[in-house]
Motif scaffolding. Structure first.
Motif, short mmCIF file in Angstrom:
data_model
loop_
_atom_site.label_atom_id
_atom_site.label_comp_id
_atom_site.label_asym_id
_atom_site.label_seq_id
_atom_site.Cartn_x
_atom_site.Cartn_y
_atom_site.Cartn_z
N ALA A 203 0.83 -1.21 0.00
CA ALA A 203 0.00 0.00 0.00
C ALA A 203 0.86 1.26 0.00
O ALA A 203 0.58 2.22 -0.74
N CYS A 204 1.94 1.27 0.80
CA CYS A 204 2.82 2.44 0.84
C CYS A 204 3.54 2.65 -0.48
O CYS A 204 3.66 3.77 -0.98
N CYS A 205 4.04 1.56 -1.07
CA CYS A 205 4.78 1.67 -2.32
C CYS A 205 3.87 2.10 -3.47
O CYS A 205 4.27 2.92 -4.31
N CYS A 206 2.65 1.58 -3.53
CA CYS A 206 1.71 1.99 -4.58
C CYS A 206 1.29 3.44 -4.43
O CYS A 206 0.97 4.11 -5.43
N PHE A 207 1.26 3.92 -3.21
CA PHE A 207 0.90 5.31 -2.97
C PHE A 207 2.03 6.26 -3.35
O PHE A 207 1.79 7.34 -3.90
N TYR A 208 3.28 5.87 -3.10
CA TYR A 208 4.40 6.80 -3.20
C TYR A 208 5.17 6.69 -4.52
O TYR A 208 5.33 7.68 -5.24
N PHE A 209 5.64 5.50 -4.86
CA PHE A 209 6.60 5.37 -5.96
C PHE A 209 6.00 5.64 -7.33
O PHE A 209 6.60 6.39 -8.13
N PRO A 210 4.85 5.08 -7.72
CA PRO A 210 4.30 5.44 -9.04
C PRO A 210 3.99 6.93 -9.16
O PRO A 210 4.23 7.55 -10.21
N MET A 275 7.02 16.19 1.56
CA MET A 275 6.25 15.98 2.78
C MET A 275 5.93 14.51 3.03
O MET A 275 5.87 14.07 4.18
N VAL A 276 5.73 13.74 1.97
CA VAL A 276 5.27 12.36 2.13
C VAL A 276 6.43 11.38 2.29
O VAL A 276 6.25 10.29 2.84
N THR A 277 7.62 11.75 1.83
CA THR A 277 8.75 10.83 1.87
C THR A 277 9.08 10.33 3.29
O THR A 277 9.27 9.11 3.47
N GLN A 282 9.17 5.61 6.99
CA GLN A 282 8.84 5.08 8.31
C GLN A 282 7.92 3.87 8.21
O GLN A 282 8.13 2.86 8.90
N GLU A 283 6.90 3.94 7.35
CA GLU A 283 5.97 2.83 7.22
C GLU A 283 6.65 1.58 6.67
O GLU A 283 6.41 0.47 7.16
#
Length: 417
Positions: A203-210, A275-277, A282-283
């Protein structure tokens, strides 16, 4: 042969975190300085998100601002501001009382809805930023195709579809029992709960990296091509404009209008990444190691990511002078009930025809020429302009000109100065 079983996690019972749990009532000593500081930060951030995004929605949809922005980016910015407004109204304020009392006072149903909104709204913000980046990419790299095929209905359809998809995905995760929990150290409200560490990482990777990759590629390519194009057209007539045609004229105009909007949207996207990095790192680390971050770091990373909903309108206000000027005028006239403040542009080029100035005649944005024209524009030349005259030709059609050339008005006609 050994079987490797993946550990299935169980969320903590909400009754253990509820302020109304049964059992002996323990003495309560009241909130300490740390709890009060956290509550004050949450309250200030919630109010800032609400006020800033309301201002963005009102200004960019006003008639005075419509000549500085096209319909499709206006719809995207309105959608982003509305989404951030929902975060400031339905997500962040619910952390105020838990920050003071250290428990969840709103009940289980509210916790479930809170977790659903927390996941869906944050994911939708990332999707809107991606749509904004693709919109700017198409506008600056393929302007003919963009102006022929872009439409308001298509923009609304994309936003509606992505919103429904975000709610459906997080509804499937959160609505079953055990899909949510009270996060008493980070969000100070209810978060989606993932029964497996792999789902949390996914969930974290799909939210951030793409999101990050699309933003960097679209804006990097758009500004690179725009820089090369400007080197070719400075001090020469654009061939596509000389050829005539509505699409060519619109494309040439769009190239000048879209640069400022694209820079502002790129700054908003960069703010999102910054801001999100920390929260994403952490997650992922917590899910991989099975540990829990310190409460102070968890609170700081979580609310730093949520503060992006406030920094988006702040960056738009800081980097867009038209938005800043119209915001001030609306605050003076609508909120404070005072006369409209007169800026240097009104003193230079204001006329008696309802405040029309040379920098916006015919719906054309000539604000990029202000620096030169401010020094050379005089009241005698500007006052001779009237609404009854025919619209002047576009600045780049009057002959070879450089970026930033001044514009003078003599006898009701434009002449480069």
């Amino acid at each position: 042969m050994l079987e490797q079983k993946q550990t299935i996690l169980m969320p903590p019972a909400l009754s253990n975190s509820s302020c109304w749990r049964s059992g002996p009532i323990t003495s309560w000593s009241g909130p300490g300085p740390g709890e009060l500081v956290r509550a004050a930060l949450i309250l200030a951030l919630s109010l800032g998100i609400l006020c800033a995004n309301l201002l963005v929605i009102c200004v960019i949809n006003s008639r005075r601002y419509s000549k500085y922005i096209h319909a499709q980016p206006r719809y995207l910015l309105t959608s982003l501001a509305s989404n951030d407004l929902a975060i400031g109204l339905l997500v962040t304020p619910f952390g105020f009382l838990p920050a003071v009392y250290g428990c969840w006072p709103y009940g289980e149903v509210t916790c479930q809805i809170q977790a659903l909104l927390r996941g869906a709204l944050t994911q939708q913000s990332a999707v809107i930023l991606v749509c904004m980046a693709i919109d700017r990419y198409m506008c600056m790299l393929h302007p003919h195709h963009y102006h022929r095929h872009s439409s308001k209905k298509g923009c609304v359809a994309v936003m509606s579809t992505t919103w429904i998809a975000s709610v459906a995905v997080f509804g499937a995760l959160v609505l079953p029992r055990g899909g949510y929990y009270f996060n008493g150290s980070g969000l100070l409200a209810c978060d989606p709960f993932f029964a497996r560490a792999s789902l949390r990482i996914l969930a974290c990777c799909c939210f951030y990296f793409p999101t990050t990759m699309v933003l960097m590629y679209c804006y990097g390519s758009a500004f690179h091509v725009n820089k090369l194009r400007l080197k070719r057209v400075v001090c020469v007539n654009a061939p596509e404009v000389v050829g005539g045609g509505h699409i060519e004229r619109l494309v040439a105009h769009e190239r000048r209008l879209s640069t400022s909007a694209s820079r502002t949207m790129a700054a908003m996207s960069l703010g999102f990444i910054v801001m999100v990095t920390p929260w994403t790192i952490q997650e992922v680390v917590a899910a991989c190691t099975g540990s829990k971050p310190p409460p102070f770091l968890d609170f700081l990373a979580t609310w730093l990511a949520l503060s992006n909903s406030f920094w988006n309108p702040f960056l738009y206000w800081l980097l867009n002078n038209h938005f800043r000027r119209i915001s001030k005028e609306l605050l003076y006239t609508k909120i404070l009930c005072r006369p409209k403040p007169l800026g240097p542009k009104q003193h230079c080029c204001a006329t008696s025809t309802g405040g029309l100035d040379i920098c916006s005649i015919g719906g054309l944005d000539l604000s990029g020429m202000e620096r030169c024209s401010m020094e050379r524009c005089s009241m005698g030349r500007c006052s001779s302009l009237s609404l009854a005259t025919t619209p002047p030709p576009l600045p780049w059609e009057t002959g070879p000109s450089c970026v930033g050339v001044g514009v003078g008005v003599a006898g009701g006609r434009e002449s480069p100065t």
